[in-house]
Design a protein around this motif. Sequence first.
Motif, mmCIF file in Angstrom:
data_model
loop_
_atom_site.group_PDB
_atom_site.id
_atom_site.type_symbol
_atom_site.label_atom_id
_atom_site.label_comp_id
_atom_site.label_asym_id
_atom_site.label_seq_id
_atom_site.Cartn_x
_atom_site.Cartn_y
_atom_site.Cartn_z
ATOM 1 N N VAL A 9 3.942 6.374 -3.987
ATOM 2 C CA VAL A 9 3.369 5.552 -2.906
ATOM 3 C C VAL A 9 1.863 5.794 -2.816
ATOM 4 O O VAL A 9 1.050 4.863 -2.742
ATOM 5 C CB VAL A 9 4.037 5.894 -1.546
ATOM 6 N N PHE A 10 1.504 7.085 -2.893
ATOM 7 C CA PHE A 10 0.091 7.471 -2.776
ATOM 8 C C PHE A 10 -0.743 6.829 -3.890
ATOM 9 O O PHE A 10 -1.813 6.252 -3.649
ATOM 10 C CB PHE A 10 -0.010 9.002 -2.850
ATOM 11 N N SER A 11 -0.217 6.912 -5.099
ATOM 12 C CA SER A 11 -0.935 6.383 -6.247
ATOM 13 C C SER A 11 -1.070 4.861 -6.172
ATOM 14 O O SER A 11 -2.137 4.297 -6.468
ATOM 15 C CB SER A 11 -0.145 6.841 -7.472
ATOM 16 N N ASN A 12 -0.005 4.181 -5.735
ATOM 17 C CA ASN A 12 -0.073 2.713 -5.576
ATOM 18 C C ASN A 12 -1.101 2.327 -4.519
ATOM 19 O O ASN A 12 -1.836 1.363 -4.684
ATOM 20 C CB ASN A 12 1.298 2.157 -5.170
ATOM 21 N N GLN A 13 -1.124 3.101 -3.444
ATOM 22 C CA GLN A 13 -2.076 2.788 -2.363
ATOM 23 C C GLN A 13 -3.523 2.971 -2.836
ATOM 24 O O GLN A 13 -4.407 2.192 -2.462
ATOM 25 C CB GLN A 13 -1.801 3.663 -1.135
ATOM 26 N N ALA A 14 -3.745 3.992 -3.659
ATOM 27 C CA ALA A 14 -5.107 4.210 -4.188
ATOM 28 C C ALA A 14 -5.534 2.996 -5.016
ATOM 29 O O ALA A 14 -6.690 2.539 -4.929
ATOM 30 C CB ALA A 14 -5.140 5.479 -5.030
ATOM 31 N N LYS A 15 -4.601 2.440 -5.798
ATOM 32 C CA LYS A 15 -4.921 1.247 -6.606
ATOM 33 C C LYS A 15 -5.230 0.042 -5.714
ATOM 34 O O LYS A 15 -6.140 -0.736 -5.988
ATOM 35 C CB LYS A 15 -3.739 0.909 -7.531
#
Length: 356
Positions: A9-15
């Motif tokens: 989730v964190f990585s998707n949000q950063a994108k």
Amino acid sequence: MPFYLSPKVFSNQAKVLVKHWPFKPIKISAARNLLSQLYGYKNDHHYRKVLMTAHATSLAPCSEEIVQSHYREWIQRFAKLGAMNEIQARQLMHMLWPAYLNPNYSLTTKMYHALFRFNGHCTDFLNDEIKNVEIKYDFDDTPAIGDAIQAMGIPHTEVGLIRVNDKNVDLNFRLNDGDKVSVYSSSAEYTNSNMPWKPNGELTFLLDVHLGGLARYLRMAGFNCLFENHDHGDSVLAEVASVGEYILLTRDKGLLKHSKVKYGRWVRAVKPIEQFREIVKHYHLADHFNPLSRCIKCNGTITTVKKEEIKTKVPKKVYVNNITFSQCAKCEQVYWQGGHFGKIQKILTDVKNRGL
Ligand SMILES: [Zn+2]
């Protein structure tokens, strides 16, 4: 952190942040640091470190309920972290959590509200049903209170005093959620006015193209009164008013909302003689009448002239029957006691007696 945010989730949000960032492009590492701080970590490194502890995985994953309960707090924090306004932060927040926010949290619903009460002549701008009640004003971010007042229909030039939660503020005060606001009109009667609603010293007026009748009356009484029978447009009038410190008189409420207009009044009356009475009363002009000092036609100054000088400019009968003549220095219009003066004196005396 009372909840667990998965690396996916964190990585998707950063994108998402990198893709939709409203300013100069940011790198994924900067986006990860921003998100870490948004959710209560020091930075990305700290987030990763916490993830590796057994404690992290024992926490509940970030749920719809958690996101919704932190809605305002996260938007406010995000705006500060990203040096953006709350409207931008809110749009990004909805992109980060579309499944949890979009069904129930409409971006068009304002986040905050304040309660306004208008007093005195400020209520002239309100519909009857909201004249004497508290008005709920919904807003996002932190708008200037002057903008909020104008959005509710009252030009800033008509405001003499604003109190928020029992303290005096000016038009630039930033509105906060839950503020209780009282707005009072600008007038000589309201002695507590703390906003400049007329210039110091001699008052000079600028009238819009529809107030030719009022201009004639003001000039009769000797007031310096700019008026042209040609529509120059709102921005030109606002500019002229601001440069010359003129009081802008108009029947156009929108014109008074122009940021450059410092002094002005929405003329309530419709008939020119009633308008004159209104302006004399509002600005306490009756003691400053100086008839036949200003040309009714062109606003030029009038001075006494030798009789011989105007011999060819007036009818023979007028020339013979009058002793004192005056003339406009600008357009050369001739004035004499018997003709204009008597009529003007009568009108001015009447306004003085009836208007005050
Ligand atoms: Zn003239």
